[in-house]
Write a protein that holds these residues in place. Structure first.
Motif, PDB file in Angstrom:
ATOM      1  N   ALA A  62       0.856  -1.185   0.000  1.00 29.49           N
ATOM      2  CA  ALA A  62       0.000   0.000   0.000  1.00 29.49           C
ATOM      3  C   ALA A  62       0.891   1.234   0.000  1.00 29.49           C
ATOM      4  CB  ALA A  62      -0.917   0.023   1.219  1.00 29.49           C
ATOM      5  N   VAL A  63       0.429   2.276  -0.688  1.00 32.36           N
ATOM      6  CA  VAL A  63       1.060   3.589  -0.598  1.00 32.36           C
ATOM      7  C   VAL A  63       0.252   4.382   0.416  1.00 32.36           C
ATOM      8  CG1 VAL A  63       1.612   5.732  -1.811  1.00 32.36           C
ATOM      9  CG2 VAL A  63       1.939   3.516  -2.958  1.00 32.36           C
ATOM     10  N   VAL A  64       0.892   4.810   1.490  1.00 30.34           N
ATOM     11  CA  VAL A  64       0.187   5.467   2.583  1.00 30.34           C
ATOM     12  C   VAL A  64       0.764   6.867   2.787  1.00 30.34           C
ATOM     13  CG1 VAL A  64      -0.261   3.251   3.691  1.00 30.34           C
ATOM     14  CG2 VAL A  64       1.749   4.583   4.371  1.00 30.34           C
ATOM     15  N   PRO A  65      -0.006   7.759   3.421  1.00 32.66           N
ATOM     16  CA  PRO A  65       0.544   9.085   3.723  1.00 32.66           C
ATOM     17  C   PRO A  65       1.799   8.961   4.584  1.00 32.66           C
ATOM     18  CG  PRO A  65      -1.833   9.060   4.037  1.00 32.66           C
ATOM     19  CD  PRO A  65      -1.426   7.631   3.826  1.00 32.66           C
ATOM     20  N   GLY A  66       2.763   9.831   4.306  1.00 38.30           N
ATOM     21  CA  GLY A  66       4.000   9.799   5.061  1.00 38.30           C
ATOM     22  C   GLY A  66       3.863  10.470   6.413  1.00 38.30           C
ATOM     23  N   LEU A  67       4.975  10.828   6.974  1.00 31.68           N
ATOM     24  CA  LEU A  67       4.997  11.516   8.259  1.00 31.68           C
ATOM     25  C   LEU A  67       4.453  12.932   8.099  1.00 31.68           C
ATOM     26  CD1 LEU A  67       8.618  10.447   9.230  1.00 31.68           C
ATOM     27  CD2 LEU A  67       6.497   9.507  10.176  1.00 31.68           C
ATOM     28  N   PRO A  68       4.110  13.599   9.186  1.00 26.55           N
ATOM     29  CA  PRO A  68       3.776  15.021   9.077  1.00 26.55           C
ATOM     30  C   PRO A  68       4.889  15.750   8.322  1.00 26.55           C
ATOM     31  CG  PRO A  68       3.311  14.223  11.276  1.00 26.55           C
ATOM     32  CD  PRO A  68       4.010  13.096  10.563  1.00 26.55           C
ATOM     33  N   ALA A  69       4.513  16.749   7.521  1.00 22.62           N
ATOM     34  CA  ALA A  69       5.451  17.387   6.590  1.00 22.62           C
ATOM     35  C   ALA A  69       6.776  17.782   7.221  1.00 22.62           C
ATOM     36  CB  ALA A  69       4.778  18.590   5.930  1.00 22.62           C
ATOM     37  N   PRO A  70       6.798  18.434   8.388  1.00 30.10           N
ATOM     38  CA  PRO A  70       8.097  18.816   8.952  1.00 30.10           C
ATOM     39  C   PRO A  70       9.011  17.616   9.207  1.00 30.10           C
ATOM     40  CG  PRO A  70       6.330  20.009  10.039  1.00 30.10           C
ATOM     41  CD  PRO A  70       5.679  18.945   9.204  1.00 30.10           C
ATOM     42  N   ALA A  71       8.456  16.525   9.752  1.00 31.75           N
ATOM     43  CA  ALA A  71       9.269  15.338  10.044  1.00 31.75           C
ATOM     44  C   ALA A  71       9.730  14.659   8.760  1.00 31.75           C
ATOM     45  CB  ALA A  71       8.475  14.358  10.906  1.00 31.75           C
ATOM     46  N   GLN A  72       8.834  14.583   7.768  1.00 29.49           N
ATOM     47  CA  GLN A  72       9.201  13.962   6.494  1.00 29.49           C
ATOM     48  C   GLN A  72      10.341  14.743   5.845  1.00 29.49           C
ATOM     49  OE1 GLN A  72       7.473  11.132   5.412  1.00 29.49           O
ATOM     50  NE2 GLN A  72       7.514  11.075   3.177  1.00 29.49           N
ATOM     51  N   GLN A  73      10.271  16.058   5.898  1.00 38.96           N
ATOM     52  CA  GLN A  73      11.307  16.888   5.285  1.00 38.96           C
ATOM     53  C   GLN A  73      12.631  16.777   6.034  1.00 38.96           C
ATOM     54  OE1 GLN A  73       9.324  20.682   5.247  1.00 38.96           O
ATOM     55  NE2 GLN A  73       7.779  19.974   3.775  1.00 38.96           N
ATOM     56  N   VAL A  74      12.575  16.732   7.370  1.00 35.71           N
ATOM     57  CA  VAL A  74      13.796  16.545   8.155  1.00 35.71           C
ATOM     58  C   VAL A  74      14.439  15.206   7.814  1.00 35.71           C
ATOM     59  CG1 VAL A  74      14.662  16.119  10.497  1.00 35.71           C
ATOM     60  CG2 VAL A  74      13.170  18.071  10.058  1.00 35.71           C
ATOM     61  N   LEU A  75      13.617  14.178   7.690  1.00 33.60           N
ATOM     62  CA  LEU A  75      14.123  12.846   7.359  1.00 33.60           C
ATOM     63  C   LEU A  75      14.804  12.849   5.996  1.00 33.60           C
ATOM     64  CD1 LEU A  75      14.398   9.808   7.837  1.00 33.60           C
ATOM     65  CD2 LEU A  75      12.061   9.537   6.957  1.00 33.60           C
ATOM     66  N   GLN A  76      14.127  13.373   4.982  1.00 31.93           N
ATOM     67  CA  GLN A  76      14.691  13.361   3.634  1.00 31.93           C
ATOM     68  C   GLN A  76      15.949  14.215   3.543  1.00 31.93           C
ATOM     69  OE1 GLN A  76      10.927  14.492   1.965  1.00 31.93           O
ATOM     70  NE2 GLN A  76      10.588  12.489   1.028  1.00 31.93           N
ATOM     71  N   ALA A  77      15.944  15.376   4.192  1.00 25.92           N
ATOM     72  CA  ALA A  77      17.124  16.241   4.167  1.00 25.92           C
ATOM     73  C   ALA A  77      18.297  15.579   4.897  1.00 25.92           C
ATOM     74  CB  ALA A  77      16.799  17.593   4.799  1.00 25.92           C
ATOM     75  N   GLY A  78      18.014  14.941   6.020  1.00 24.56           N
ATOM     76  CA  GLY A  78      19.074  14.281   6.773  1.00 24.56           C
ATOM     77  C   GLY A  78      19.663  13.097   6.024  1.00 24.56           C
ATOM     78  N   LEU A  79      18.820  12.350   5.317  1.00 21.91           N
ATOM     79  CA  LEU A  79      19.305  11.217   4.533  1.00 21.91           C
ATOM     80  C   LEU A  79      20.148  11.701   3.351  1.00 21.91           C
ATOM     81  CD1 LEU A  79      16.100   8.996   4.595  1.00 21.91           C
ATOM     82  CD2 LEU A  79      18.222   8.615   5.870  1.00 21.91           C
ATOM     83  N   ALA A  80      19.734  12.804   2.738  1.00 18.54           N
ATOM     84  CA  ALA A  80      20.529  13.380   1.652  1.00 18.54           C
ATOM     85  C   ALA A  80      21.914  13.773   2.158  1.00 18.54           C
ATOM     86  CB  ALA A  80      19.810  14.588   1.049  1.00 18.54           C
ATOM     87  N   GLU A  81      21.979  14.316   3.374  1.00 21.36           N
ATOM     88  CA  GLU A  81      23.273  14.706   3.936  1.00 21.36           C
ATOM     89  C   GLU A  81      24.130  13.485   4.251  1.00 21.36           C
ATOM     90  OE1 GLU A  81      26.479  16.680   4.850  1.00 21.36           O
ATOM     91  OE2 GLU A  81      24.703  17.533   3.877  1.00 21.36           O
ATOM     92  N   LEU A  82      23.508  12.370   4.650  1.00 19.76           N
ATOM     93  CA  LEU A  82      24.269  11.136   4.852  1.00 19.76           C
ATOM     94  C   LEU A  82      24.934  10.696   3.549  1.00 19.76           C
ATOM     95  CD1 LEU A  82      22.051   8.871   7.166  1.00 19.76           C
ATOM     96  CD2 LEU A  82      24.218   9.988   7.733  1.00 19.76           C
ATOM     97  N   LEU A  83      24.218  10.839   2.435  1.00 20.39           N
ATOM     98  CA  LEU A  83      24.800  10.460   1.146  1.00 20.39           C
ATOM     99  C   LEU A  83      25.937  11.410   0.771  1.00 20.39           C
ATOM    100  CD1 LEU A  83      25.072   8.832  -1.366  1.00 20.39           C
ATOM    101  CD2 LEU A  83      23.034   9.953  -2.306  1.00 20.39           C
ATOM    102  N   ARG A  84      25.754  12.713   1.017  1.00 21.67           N
ATOM    103  CA  ARG A  84      26.843  13.659   0.732  1.00 21.67           C
ATOM    104  C   ARG A  84      28.087  13.301   1.555  1.00 21.67           C
ATOM    105  NH1 ARG A  84      22.507  17.465   1.662  1.00 21.67           N
ATOM    106  NH2 ARG A  84      21.495  17.955  -0.333  1.00 21.67           N
ATOM    107  N   ALA A  85      27.876  12.948   2.816  1.00 28.22           N
ATOM    108  CA  ALA A  85      28.993  12.566   3.675  1.00 28.22           C
ATOM    109  C   ALA A  85      29.685  11.318   3.144  1.00 28.22           C
ATOM    110  CB  ALA A  85      28.512  12.339   5.104  1.00 28.22           C
ATOM    111  N   ALA A  86      28.906  10.364   2.636  1.00 23.61           N
ATOM    112  CA  ALA A  86      29.493   9.148   2.065  1.00 23.61           C
ATOM    113  C   ALA A  86      30.303   9.473   0.820  1.00 23.61           C
ATOM    114  CB  ALA A  86      28.391   8.150   1.747  1.00 23.61           C
TER     115      ALA A  86
END
Length: 285
Positions: A59-83
């Motif tokens: 199932a495709v379900v709604p994600g986290l509340p927008a602020p948390a979803q954005q923090v998650l995606q931004a933080g994961l992007a930074e993990l990739l930059r660090a790698a």
């Protein structure tokens, strides 16, 4: 049940139809001995059983509340930059990770140096509290879950990186062919570059298929020359209806690891696909 057609199993299987586009599919490995009508999910703790989407297995379900979803995606992007930086690539703080393929190019050593870091992170490095995703998945499946693997005694998450028009994706498989992934439930959360041409592919309903409906490798498959730990489908007996559920940036795909999935070729013209992959098990006690 209609017995498998041996002539169908003997036909070459070297292409997949992804949203009407044919893509190459090349799997090597010793074939596993023929199996019976065993359904792996029937012997498991089925975390889809109470869900409205139990029959489809996803199932495709709604994600986290927008602020948390954005923090998650931004933080994961930074993990990739660090790698990337750790692998010797100079990238700016605002580097667009969809352009990953331009930075690593076709240098396999550099790409593997990144993958060695991103293939598994301790859950403590998740940019948000894991409980937020545990609650989301619990609500989606109707059972309390935790992001802790009781079989491997670990709590981890993964970043999947799939460059456009490269063989970075794994073959069609069930995660549950590996015992450490028994009884689980998966999520696919878009981080960047996930589109209708690149997102995860799966075969709806295949979590209920008996094992004799697919011929697979005995051990880890070699897919387009790249070795993987998971076995891969050599050829199916049943026709495959492969789809891309394509969750949006504010959504999450929840799916059974007993589904056939993978082989999600990135057909974007110029964007690497990056996604969060994470597994959950029934909460104990």
């Amino acid at each position: 049940m209609t017995p498998p057609d041996p002539s169908a199993a003997a036909e070459p299987f070297n292409q997949l139809d992804l949203n009407g586009q044919r893509v190459a599919y090349q799997v090597e490995g010793a074939a596993k001995a023929p199996t019976d009508e065993q359904v792996l999910l029937a012997q498991a703790h089925d975390l889809t059983a109470r869900a409205a989407w139990a029959e489809a297995g996803y199932a495709v379900v709604p994600g986290l509340p927008a602020p948390a979803q954005q923090v998650l995606q931004a933080g994961l992007a930074e993990l990739l930059r660090a790698a990337l930086r750790a692998a010797g690539c100079a990238v700016a703080a605002d580097f667009d990770i969809t352009q990953y393929h331009h930075i690593v190019g076709d240098d396999p050593a550099r790409h593997l140096a990144v993958i060695a870091q991103t293939k598994s992170y301790d859950l403590s490095r998740l940019p948000i509290a894991p409980a937020l995703l545990e609650d989301l998945v619990s609500a989606a499946c109707g059972q309390p879950v935790r992001a802790h693997n009781p079989h491997a005694r670990e709590a981890v998450f993964h970043l999947r990186i799939v460059r456009p028009n490269r063989a970075d994706q794994n073959p069609l498989h069930r995660d549950a062919w590996l015992p450490r992934y028994h009884d689980a439930l998966n999520i696919y959360l878009p981080v960047a570059g996930s589109t209708a041409r690149s997102s995860l592919t799966l075969v709806p309903g295949s979590h209920h298929w008996p094992e004799n409906t697919v011929e697979r490798t005995e051990g880890g498959a070699i897919y387009h020359g790249v070795p993987y730990t998971v076995p891969g489908v050599l050829r199916p007996v049943r026709p495959l209806q492969i789809i891309r559920p394509n969750p949006g940036p504010d959504e999450v795909l929840v799916f059974s690891p007993y589904l056939l999935h993978g082989a999600a070729a990135n057909l974007n013209d110029d964007a690497t696909r990056v996604s969060l992959e994470m597994r959950f098990w029934a909460q104990q006690g």
